[in-house]
Scaffold this active site. Structure first.
Site, PDB file in Angstrom:
ATOM      1  N   GLY A   3       0.732  -1.208   0.037  1.00 47.69           N
ATOM      2  CA  GLY A   3      -0.229   0.288  -0.031  1.00 47.69           C
ATOM      3  C   GLY A   3       0.918   1.457   0.497  1.00 47.69           C
ATOM      4  O   GLY A   3       0.350   2.165   1.080  1.00 47.69           O
ATOM      5  N   SER A   4       2.136   1.096  -0.494  1.00 51.51           N
ATOM      6  CA  SER A   4       3.534   2.496  -0.671  1.00 51.51           C
ATOM      7  C   SER A   4       2.246   3.481  -1.665  1.00 51.51           C
ATOM      8  O   SER A   4       1.951   4.740  -1.293  1.00 51.51           O
ATOM      9  CB  SER A   4       4.113   2.043  -1.420  1.00 51.51           C
ATOM     10  OG  SER A   4       4.716   1.704  -2.592  1.00 51.51           O
ATOM     11  N   ASN A   5       1.425   3.084  -2.326  1.00 47.05           N
ATOM     12  CA  ASN A   5       0.295   3.932  -3.129  1.00 47.05           C
ATOM     13  C   ASN A   5      -0.734   4.322  -2.629  1.00 47.05           C
ATOM     14  O   ASN A   5      -0.942   5.368  -2.620  1.00 47.05           O
ATOM     15  CB  ASN A   5      -0.187   3.179  -4.670  1.00 47.05           C
ATOM     16  CG  ASN A   5       1.541   3.418  -5.850  1.00 47.05           C
ATOM     17  OD1 ASN A   5       1.421   3.854  -6.636  1.00 47.05           O
ATOM     18  ND2 ASN A   5       1.898   1.685  -6.448  1.00 47.05           N
ATOM     19  N   LEU A  45      -4.621  -7.691  -6.704  1.00 49.26           N
ATOM     20  CA  LEU A  45      -4.340  -8.841  -7.598  1.00 49.26           C
ATOM     21  C   LEU A  45      -5.278  -9.070  -8.222  1.00 49.26           C
ATOM     22  O   LEU A  45      -5.458  -9.814  -8.940  1.00 49.26           O
ATOM     23  CB  LEU A  45      -3.488  -9.737  -7.071  1.00 49.26           C
ATOM     24  CG  LEU A  45      -2.178  -8.432  -6.792  1.00 49.26           C
ATOM     25  CD1 LEU A  45      -1.298  -9.398  -5.728  1.00 49.26           C
ATOM     26  CD2 LEU A  45      -1.291  -7.441  -7.768  1.00 49.26           C
ATOM     27  N   LEU A  64      -9.617  -9.533 -10.069  1.00 61.18           N
ATOM     28  CA  LEU A  64      -9.900  -8.101 -10.972  1.00 61.18           C
ATOM     29  C   LEU A  64     -11.957  -7.786 -10.105  1.00 61.18           C
ATOM     30  O   LEU A  64     -12.045  -8.808  -9.278  1.00 61.18           O
ATOM     31  CB  LEU A  64     -10.630  -9.430 -12.320  1.00 61.18           C
ATOM     32  CG  LEU A  64     -10.771  -8.896 -13.877  1.00 61.18           C
ATOM     33  CD1 LEU A  64     -10.171  -8.461 -14.313  1.00 61.18           C
ATOM     34  CD2 LEU A  64     -11.542 -10.165 -14.366  1.00 61.18           C
ATOM     35  N   ASN A  95      -7.174   2.469 -12.017  1.00 60.67           N
ATOM     36  CA  ASN A  95      -5.455   1.436 -11.844  1.00 60.67           C
ATOM     37  C   ASN A  95      -4.676   2.353 -12.071  1.00 60.67           C
ATOM     38  O   ASN A  95      -3.671   2.985 -13.110  1.00 60.67           O
ATOM     39  CB  ASN A  95      -5.686   0.245 -12.521  1.00 60.67           C
ATOM     40  CG  ASN A  95      -4.561  -0.866 -12.086  1.00 60.67           C
ATOM     41  OD1 ASN A  95      -4.084  -1.057 -11.322  1.00 60.67           O
ATOM     42  ND2 ASN A  95      -4.356  -1.815 -13.055  1.00 60.67           N
ATOM     43  N   HIS A 151      -0.018   0.990 -13.147  1.00 58.23           N
ATOM     44  CA  HIS A 151       0.615  -0.104 -13.837  1.00 58.23           C
ATOM     45  C   HIS A 151       1.840   0.220 -13.896  1.00 58.23           C
ATOM     46  O   HIS A 151       2.450   1.009 -13.836  1.00 58.23           O
ATOM     47  CB  HIS A 151       0.251  -1.363 -14.923  1.00 58.23           C
ATOM     48  CG  HIS A 151       0.296  -1.979 -15.668  1.00 58.23           C
ATOM     49  ND1 HIS A 151      -0.065  -3.174 -14.523  1.00 58.23           N
ATOM     50  CD2 HIS A 151       1.821  -2.539 -15.880  1.00 58.23           C
ATOM     51  CE1 HIS A 151       1.055  -4.720 -14.882  1.00 58.23           C
ATOM     52  NE2 HIS A 151       1.612  -3.944 -16.638  1.00 58.23           N
ATOM     53  N   SER A 202       1.718   3.303 -16.229  1.00 61.40           N
ATOM     54  CA  SER A 202       0.595   4.092 -16.051  1.00 61.40           C
ATOM     55  C   SER A 202      -1.078   4.243 -16.073  1.00 61.40           C
ATOM     56  O   SER A 202      -0.660   2.726 -14.986  1.00 61.40           O
ATOM     57  CB  SER A 202       0.595   2.658 -17.937  1.00 61.40           C
ATOM     58  OG  SER A 202       1.217   2.228 -18.810  1.00 61.40           O
ATOM     59  N   ASP A 217      -5.979  -4.377 -17.782  1.00 59.54           N
ATOM     60  CA  ASP A 217      -5.000  -3.450 -18.030  1.00 59.54           C
ATOM     61  C   ASP A 217      -5.488  -3.069 -19.791  1.00 59.54           C
ATOM     62  O   ASP A 217      -4.191  -2.784 -20.445  1.00 59.54           O
ATOM     63  CB  ASP A 217      -3.857  -4.192 -18.036  1.00 59.54           C
ATOM     64  CG  ASP A 217      -3.234  -4.252 -16.749  1.00 59.54           C
ATOM     65  OD1 ASP A 217      -2.943  -3.754 -15.475  1.00 59.54           O
ATOM     66  OD2 ASP A 217      -2.396  -5.591 -16.600  1.00 59.54           O
ATOM     67  N   GLU A 262       5.585   6.871  -9.695  1.00 57.37           N
ATOM     68  CA  GLU A 262       4.294   5.910  -9.028  1.00 57.37           C
ATOM     69  C   GLU A 262       3.634   7.088  -8.120  1.00 57.37           C
ATOM     70  O   GLU A 262       2.585   8.167  -8.498  1.00 57.37           O
ATOM     71  CB  GLU A 262       3.669   4.710  -8.586  1.00 57.37           C
ATOM     72  CG  GLU A 262       4.245   3.851  -9.591  1.00 57.37           C
ATOM     73  CD  GLU A 262       4.049   1.918  -9.304  1.00 57.37           C
ATOM     74  OE1 GLU A 262       2.540   1.961  -8.767  1.00 57.37           O
ATOM     75  OE2 GLU A 262       4.861   1.154  -9.663  1.00 57.37           O
TER      76      GLU A 262
HETATM   77  C1  GRF Z   1       2.929  -0.799  -7.602  1.00 58.43           C
HETATM   78  O1  GRF Z   1       3.605  -1.527  -8.234  1.00 58.43           O
HETATM   79  C2  GRF Z   1       1.468  -0.831  -8.468  1.00 58.43           C
HETATM   80  O2  GRF Z   1       1.664  -0.341  -9.876  1.00 58.43           O
HETATM   81  C3  GRF Z   1       0.977  -1.934  -8.730  1.00 58.43           C
HETATM   82  O3  GRF Z   1       1.083  -2.818  -7.755  1.00 58.43           O
HETATM   83  C4  GRF Z   1       2.295  -2.123  -7.085  1.00 58.43           C
HETATM   84  C5  GRF Z   1       1.511  -1.786  -5.983  1.00 58.43           C
HETATM   85  O4  GRF Z   1       2.360  -1.202  -4.348  1.00 58.43           O
HETATM   86  N1  GRF Z   1      -0.271  -2.355  -9.322  1.00 58.43           N
HETATM   87  P1  GRF Z   1       1.900  -0.693  -3.713  1.00 58.43           P
HETATM   88  O5  GRF Z   1       2.098  -1.687  -2.316  1.00 58.43           O
HETATM   89  O6  GRF Z   1       0.994   0.264  -3.715  1.00 58.43           O
HETATM   90  O7  GRF Z   1       3.031  -0.633  -3.021  1.00 58.43           O
END
Ligand code: GRF
Length: 210
Positions: free
Chosen positions: A22-24, A100, A102, A117, A119, A151, A160, A189
């Site tokens: 969950g770093s994003n 991960l 759908l 999303n 990617h 992306s 995707d 990202e």
């Molecule tokens: C990221 O690389 C994102 O592009 C992909 O999964 C990864 C998730 O990383 N879809 P995090 O859990 O947000 O650290």
């Protein structure tokens, strides 16, 4: 375009779906709190109870939900419950951030054009089922490509494949490993996901077909 709230400022209600660290998600939470993202993360959903992103959500005082289809009598019941929870939280936008699975069709239909999303490669290359995490970076390195990147795209019923909203390129260096390439991509990202989601909320992608 998302409507202004009663204070006259834009604020969309966002659910983030995760499966991992969950770093994003953290970058989106931070952007929401700093005002860069004109939206509030109101719900974090994971298919895995142990995903560290759930801990990040709890620390941020955000509601969480673990969505496991096996807990339900039928797939239809599972999908209906997921949609009901999104509605209960008055969710308007969905951001997938390392999710991960759908998304069920009923959710994709209900949030048409409002699901994003991220990617870790330059789609349409290195996308599709099974292309996640280190698999993506290993495939890029094996190809000999000189560039990879990020992306950010809209989500439809196929992995995707939705409209690409934004891409950012990074170089692939001769001594890269999957980890070093992943780190370079991840940095971008974190920088871009909130910005592009914010543009979507502001209606900046409407009537564009680029
Ligand atoms: C990221 O690389 C994102 O592009 C992909 O999964 C990864 C998730 O990383 N879809 P995090 O859990 O947000 O650290």
């Amino acid at each position: 375009m998302h409507k202004e709230n009663m204070n006259g400022s834009l604020s969309a209600r966002i659910a983030v779906f995760i499966s991992g660290g969950g770093s994003n998600l953290q970058a989106l939470i931070d952007a929401s709190r700093s005002g860069l993202l004109h939206g509030e993360i109101v719900l974090v959903i994971s298919n895995l109870r142990k995903a560290y992103g759930l801990e990040r959500a709890r620390k941020g005082d955000i509601d969480t939900f673990v969505f496991k289809k096996k807990k339900y009598e039928s797939l239809e019941a599972a999908d209906a419950d997921l949609l009901a929870r999104l509605k209960q939280h008055k969710v308007e936008y969905i951001a997938l951030a390392g999710y991960l699975k759908l998304l069920p069709d009923n959710v994709v239909k209900a949030f048409h054009g409002k699901i994003t999303n991220i990617h870790p490669a330059l789609l349409p290359k290195y996308g599709g089922k099974g292309m996640f995490g280190h698999h993506v970076h290993e495939a890029v390195l094996a190809s000999g490509d000189k560039e990879s990147g990020v992306s950010i795209h809209l989500v439809d019923e196929i992995y995707d494949s939705g409209r690409i909203l934004h891409q950012v390129k990074v170089p692939v260096l001769p001594d890269d490993t999957p980890d070093s390439l992943a780190a370079r991509v991840l940095e971008q990202e974190h920088k871009w996901y909130a910005r592009i989601l914010d543009k979507l909320i502001r209606g900046e992608y409407e009537n564009q077909h680029d």
